[in-house]
Design a protein around this motif. Structure first.
Motif, PDB file in Angstrom:
ATOM      1  N   VAL A  16       0.829  -1.203   0.000  1.00 15.07           N
ATOM      2  CA  VAL A  16       0.000   0.000   0.000  1.00 15.07           C
ATOM      3  C   VAL A  16       0.867   1.258   0.000  1.00 15.07           C
ATOM      4  O   VAL A  16       0.622   2.187  -0.773  1.00 15.07           O
ATOM      5  N   LEU A  17       1.890   1.294   0.834  1.00 17.22           N
ATOM      6  CA  LEU A  17       2.766   2.467   0.869  1.00 17.22           C
ATOM      7  C   LEU A  17       3.471   2.659  -0.472  1.00 17.22           C
ATOM      8  O   LEU A  17       3.550   3.773  -0.979  1.00 17.22           O
ATOM      9  N   GLU A  18       3.951   1.579  -1.047  1.00 14.06           N
ATOM     10  CA  GLU A  18       4.605   1.688  -2.354  1.00 14.06           C
ATOM     11  C   GLU A  18       3.658   2.278  -3.386  1.00 14.06           C
ATOM     12  O   GLU A  18       4.035   3.141  -4.168  1.00 14.06           O
ATOM     13  N   ALA A  46      13.946   3.843  -2.504  1.00 12.49           N
ATOM     14  CA  ALA A  46      15.112   3.052  -2.922  1.00 12.49           C
ATOM     15  C   ALA A  46      14.684   1.662  -3.376  1.00 12.49           C
ATOM     16  O   ALA A  46      15.203   1.130  -4.366  1.00 12.49           O
ATOM     17  N   ARG A  47      13.731   1.069  -2.678  1.00 10.81           N
ATOM     18  CA  ARG A  47      13.219  -0.249  -3.079  1.00 10.81           C
ATOM     19  C   ARG A  47      12.503  -0.185  -4.427  1.00 10.81           C
ATOM     20  O   ARG A  47      12.654  -1.069  -5.267  1.00 10.81           O
ATOM     21  N   LEU A  48      11.703   0.862  -4.613  1.00 16.98           N
ATOM     22  CA  LEU A  48      11.014   1.030  -5.896  1.00 16.98           C
ATOM     23  C   LEU A  48      12.025   1.184  -7.027  1.00 16.98           C
ATOM     24  O   LEU A  48      11.838   0.634  -8.113  1.00 16.98           O
ATOM     25  N   ALA A  67       5.092  -4.354 -10.768  1.00 18.87           N
ATOM     26  CA  ALA A  67       4.363  -4.163  -9.515  1.00 18.87           C
ATOM     27  C   ALA A  67       3.315  -5.247  -9.305  1.00 18.87           C
ATOM     28  O   ALA A  67       3.179  -5.795  -8.205  1.00 18.87           O
ATOM     29  N   VAL A  68       2.574  -5.575 -10.349  1.00 13.33           N
ATOM     30  CA  VAL A  68       1.548  -6.609 -10.236  1.00 13.33           C
ATOM     31  C   VAL A  68       2.195  -7.968  -9.972  1.00 13.33           C
ATOM     32  O   VAL A  68       1.722  -8.739  -9.131  1.00 13.33           O
ATOM     33  N   ALA A  69       3.295  -8.261 -10.664  1.00 10.52           N
ATOM     34  CA  ALA A  69       3.990  -9.535 -10.445  1.00 10.52           C
ATOM     35  C   ALA A  69       4.504  -9.643  -9.013  1.00 10.52           C
ATOM     36  O   ALA A  69       4.411 -10.711  -8.384  1.00 10.52           O
ATOM     37  N   ALA A  70       5.021  -8.552  -8.478  1.00  9.37           N
ATOM     38  CA  ALA A  70       5.511  -8.562  -7.100  1.00  9.37           C
ATOM     39  C   ALA A  70       4.366  -8.802  -6.125  1.00  9.37           C
ATOM     40  O   ALA A  70       4.513  -9.552  -5.158  1.00  9.37           O
TER      41      ALA A  70
END
Length: 143
Positions: A15-17, A54-56, A86-89
């Protein structure tokens, strides 16, 4: 939201991402972690925002450029690829939560349409070909 996430004030995974990606998209220009923090209402710690950005970036969902001593981030230029990642993750995280991975995957595959079944088969064959090209000893079932 689960009871534990409400008590801890934590957001559900991803959600935060997504909130940060939405913030970057709406800005239409690169933002520093401090600017993102402000845009999100200032309630998050700077280090939380910085770590998430940084993760993104590491996952290819955001690009960054030097902005003084910090980086300024923007949504990856290939938005379609970024959305796919994003969807795959998210799918991977959800799959990891279930106890019966084979059952989850079986239900997923059973719900695919013929075109998606064909596409998945081609993708899996391509992965297997790549593994064999690297000298993998792994075999597929039915061979």
């Amino acid at each position: 939201m689960t009871k534990s996430s409400r008590r801890s004030g934590r957001r559900p995974p991803g959600v935060l991402e997504q909130e940060i990606l939405d913030c970057l998209t709406e800005a239409g220009r690169p933002l520093t972690p401090g600017e993102v923090q402000t845009q999100l209402g200032g309630e998050l710690a700077y280090t939380t925002v910085m770590t998430t950005l940084a993760r993104l970036h590491k996952r290819g969902l955001a690009e960054r450029e030097q902005a003084g001593r910090a980086y300024a981030y923007r949504v990856a230029s290939d938005a379609e690829a970024a959305q796919s990642i994003a969807v795959a993750a998210q799918m991977s995280r959800l799959l990891g939560k279930g106890g019966d991975r084979a059952g989850v995957l079986a239900h997923f595959v059973a719900d695919l349409g013929p075109e998606d079944e064909q596409l998945l088969t081609e993708l899996l064959r391509g992965l297997e070909d790549g593994r064999q090209g690297r000298g993998s000893t792994r075999r597929t079932t039915g061979e």
